[in-house]
Design an enzyme around this catalytic site. Structure first.
Site, short mmCIF file in Angstrom:
data_model
loop_
_atom_site.label_atom_id
_atom_site.label_comp_id
_atom_site.label_asym_id
_atom_site.label_seq_id
_atom_site.Cartn_x
_atom_site.Cartn_y
_atom_site.Cartn_z
N ASP A 134 50.01 -2.09 1.96
CA ASP A 134 49.06 -2.74 1.07
C ASP A 134 48.07 -3.61 1.85
O ASP A 134 46.85 -3.54 1.66
CB ASP A 134 49.84 -3.59 0.05
CG ASP A 134 49.03 -3.91 -1.19
OD1 ASP A 134 47.85 -3.53 -1.24
OD2 ASP A 134 49.58 -4.54 -2.11
N ASP A 179 44.86 -5.78 -9.47
CA ASP A 179 45.96 -6.62 -9.94
C ASP A 179 45.82 -8.07 -9.46
O ASP A 179 46.37 -8.98 -10.06
CB ASP A 179 47.29 -6.04 -9.45
CG ASP A 179 47.50 -4.63 -10.01
OD1 ASP A 179 47.47 -4.49 -11.25
OD2 ASP A 179 47.66 -3.68 -9.22
N ARG A 184 34.17 -16.26 -6.20
CA ARG A 184 35.08 -16.53 -5.07
C ARG A 184 36.52 -16.40 -5.56
O ARG A 184 36.78 -16.48 -6.77
CB ARG A 184 34.85 -17.94 -4.52
CG ARG A 184 34.96 -18.98 -5.62
CD ARG A 184 34.80 -20.41 -5.16
NE ARG A 184 34.71 -21.30 -6.33
CZ ARG A 184 35.75 -21.80 -6.95
NH1 ARG A 184 36.97 -21.55 -6.54
NH2 ARG A 184 35.59 -22.57 -8.02
N ARG A 242 33.76 -7.86 -6.31
CA ARG A 242 34.19 -7.39 -4.99
C ARG A 242 35.43 -6.51 -5.06
O ARG A 242 35.89 -6.01 -4.04
CB ARG A 242 34.46 -8.59 -4.07
CG ARG A 242 33.30 -9.58 -3.98
CD ARG A 242 32.21 -9.09 -3.05
NE ARG A 242 32.70 -9.03 -1.69
CZ ARG A 242 32.73 -10.05 -0.86
NH1 ARG A 242 32.32 -11.23 -1.24
NH2 ARG A 242 33.18 -9.90 0.37
N GLU A 293 49.35 -9.52 -3.55
CA GLU A 293 48.74 -10.66 -2.85
C GLU A 293 49.73 -11.19 -1.81
O GLU A 293 50.92 -11.33 -2.10
CB GLU A 293 48.42 -11.78 -3.85
CG GLU A 293 47.45 -11.37 -4.94
CD GLU A 293 46.04 -11.10 -4.43
OE1 GLU A 293 45.42 -12.03 -3.90
OE2 GLU A 293 45.58 -9.95 -4.54
N ASP A 303 52.54 -9.04 -6.44
CA ASP A 303 51.47 -8.36 -7.17
C ASP A 303 50.34 -7.94 -6.23
O ASP A 303 49.16 -7.96 -6.61
CB ASP A 303 50.92 -9.27 -8.30
CG ASP A 303 52.01 -9.69 -9.30
OD1 ASP A 303 53.12 -9.14 -9.23
OD2 ASP A 303 51.73 -10.57 -10.14
P1 ADP Z 1 41.67 -5.06 -5.32
O1 ADP Z 1 42.67 -4.23 -6.04
O2 ADP Z 1 40.44 -4.28 -5.00
O3 ADP Z 1 42.28 -5.71 -4.13
P2 ADP Z 1 41.95 -7.54 -6.72
O4 ADP Z 1 41.73 -7.84 -8.15
O5 ADP Z 1 43.36 -7.43 -6.28
O6 ADP Z 1 41.18 -6.19 -6.34
O7 ADP Z 1 41.17 -8.64 -5.92
C1 ADP Z 1 41.32 -8.86 -4.56
C2 ADP Z 1 41.13 -10.34 -4.24
O8 ADP Z 1 39.81 -10.75 -4.52
C3 ADP Z 1 42.01 -11.26 -5.03
O9 ADP Z 1 42.78 -12.01 -4.13
C4 ADP Z 1 41.04 -12.16 -5.78
O10 ADP Z 1 41.53 -13.48 -5.83
C5 ADP Z 1 39.82 -12.11 -4.93
N1 ADP Z 1 38.53 -12.41 -5.60
C6 ADP Z 1 38.27 -12.65 -6.90
N2 ADP Z 1 36.94 -12.82 -7.10
C7 ADP Z 1 36.35 -12.69 -5.89
C8 ADP Z 1 34.99 -12.74 -5.43
N3 ADP Z 1 33.99 -12.95 -6.26
N4 ADP Z 1 34.77 -12.52 -4.12
C9 ADP Z 1 35.77 -12.27 -3.28
N5 ADP Z 1 37.07 -12.21 -3.63
C10 ADP Z 1 37.36 -12.41 -4.93
MG MG Z 2 44.75 -6.34 -4.92
#
Ligand code: ADP
Ligand code: MG
Length: 369
Positions: A175, A78, A53, A21, A348, A346
């Protein structure tokens, strides 16, 4: 200096954690088309785990025996690396396991660590599949180097480990508010920046920090911490020797600014995003500095626009931008007056409340050239 591993064994065995995702949701097919052929070519073995997830990766690295892998590879933004580092630090054997080399493949929309590693490795600033290919090349080379980790403590005594940034105000607002433009990929940050500029917000609070200048003093305390933690084989927690508890005033040799802030950013890598070369003075992932940037409400919109445009090339510090301050520090504390703002670690979201942290130079390892 702490001895760090030279090259990974050959053939190397990787645990790849992939967030399907992340970014615009193409991480899996990008891995198949761009990364797998390179891993095969490099004769590397890998186990691919597609997350289902949030927090699954965090739990996995916290609970599993990781000895079958030479490095943990994160293909996402990240956010997934944040999960992995925090999961590793939650292990009883964190002191040894946090040394396991980590590697990032950009598969998200916020790919700041990937852009930073790409930069340290001598590559030009690129995005998309070019950045991915560079990072896959760095992975195949398998050269671990020290990675700084900032240990944060919140007012509710929560411990958070961070490899990239802590943001409050403008940057964290962009962000998080730009999440709704996720389908645009990286462009979400530019759109978000302009949206936020039209309705500038300010946040009242107190920012305190320990400048990096007094580093001789600091190196000594770090050395103490290392030897004392080596004595006790299974140390309970990582000690933050530079900070006092959040309910006590900061030590007298710290600096404090009380103001109405537009942005506060603590950054420990060169890039805040693939096209945000925010801390050009950072030349590697383990230099031991936190780069603190802040601006108060006297900064004009024009200055902010100039700042974000110049940041793409990293020239924003060459010209004087009124009311933007940069100071290298080793520890800091942020005390927002109200809890209404957005704070991110980071990238989040975390609760907007008092928080402080200090750097742990080279606590982890990351693959870089
Ligand atoms: P982006 O830069 O696109 O935001 P990230 O690596 O920061 O990508 O991920 C965004 C969020 O997705 C993180 O908080 C992570 O914990 C969460 N995440 C990880 N795996 C999944 C999943 N399979 N489905 C939905 N969210 C997920
Ligand atoms: Mg992110």
């Amino acid at each position: 200096e702490q001895g760090h591993p030279r090259l990974l064994p050959s053939p190397a065995r990787f645990l790849v954690l992939l967030n399907p995702r992340g970014g615009t949701g193409k991480a899996f097919s990008l891995f198949e088309t761009h990364v797998m052929p390179m891993l095969t070519e490099a004769n590397a073995h890998f186990t691919l785990l597609v997350t289902e997830r949030p927090n699954q990766a965090r739990e996995l690295v916290r609970e599993r025996d990781l000895s079958a892998w030479d490095a943990i590879v994160v293909m996402s933004g990240d956010g997934l690396m944040f999960e992995v580092i925090n999961g590793l630090m939650e292990r009883p054997d964190w002191a040894t396991t946090i040394k396991k080399p980590l590697s990032i493949l950009p598969g998200g929309s916020g790919n700041a660590l990937a852009a930073s590693i790409n930069h340290y490795s001598g590559h030009q600033q690129v995005t998309g599949t070019k950045l991915l290919t560079n990072c896959a090349f760095i992975l195949c080379k398998g050269h671990p180097v020290p990675l700084d980790i900032v240990s944060l403590t919140t007012s509710s005594q929560q411990r958070i480990f961070s490899f990239l940034s802590l943001a409050w105000g403008f940057i964290s607002d962009v962000d998080i508010e730009s999440e709704k433009y996720r389908f645009m990929g990286y462009a979400r940050f530019s759109v978000g920046t302009f949206v936020r500029l039209t309705a500038l917000r300010t946040y009242r609070g107190r920012l305190s920090y320990l400048p990096a200048i007094s580093s001789s003093e600091i190196r000594d305390t770090t050395a103490d911490m290392k030897s004392s933690s080596a004595d006790r084989t299974e140390t309970r927690v990582l000690e933050d020797s530079l900070v006092v508890p959040l309910d006590q005033p900061v030590p007298s040799h710290w600096h404090t600014v009380e103001d109405q802030f537009v942005l506060v950013l603590a950054l420990y890598q060169s890039h805040l995003g693939a096209e945000h070369f925010t801390a050009p003075m950072v030349k590697g992932p383990g230099e031991g500095n936190i780069h603190l940037f802040y601006a108060n409400s006297r900064i004009s919109r024009t200055s902010l626009i100039k700042l974000f445009i110049a940041m793409e090339k990293g020239t924003h510090l060459d010209q004087e931008i009124a009311h933007l301050i940069h100071v290298p520090v080793v520890a800091f504390r942020i005390e927002p007056s109200e809890s209404t703002g957005i704070m991110t670690v980071d990238g989040e979201v975390i609760e907007c409340s008092p928080i402080q942290g200090q750097i742990h130079r080279g606590l982890g390892h990351v693959l870089s050239l």
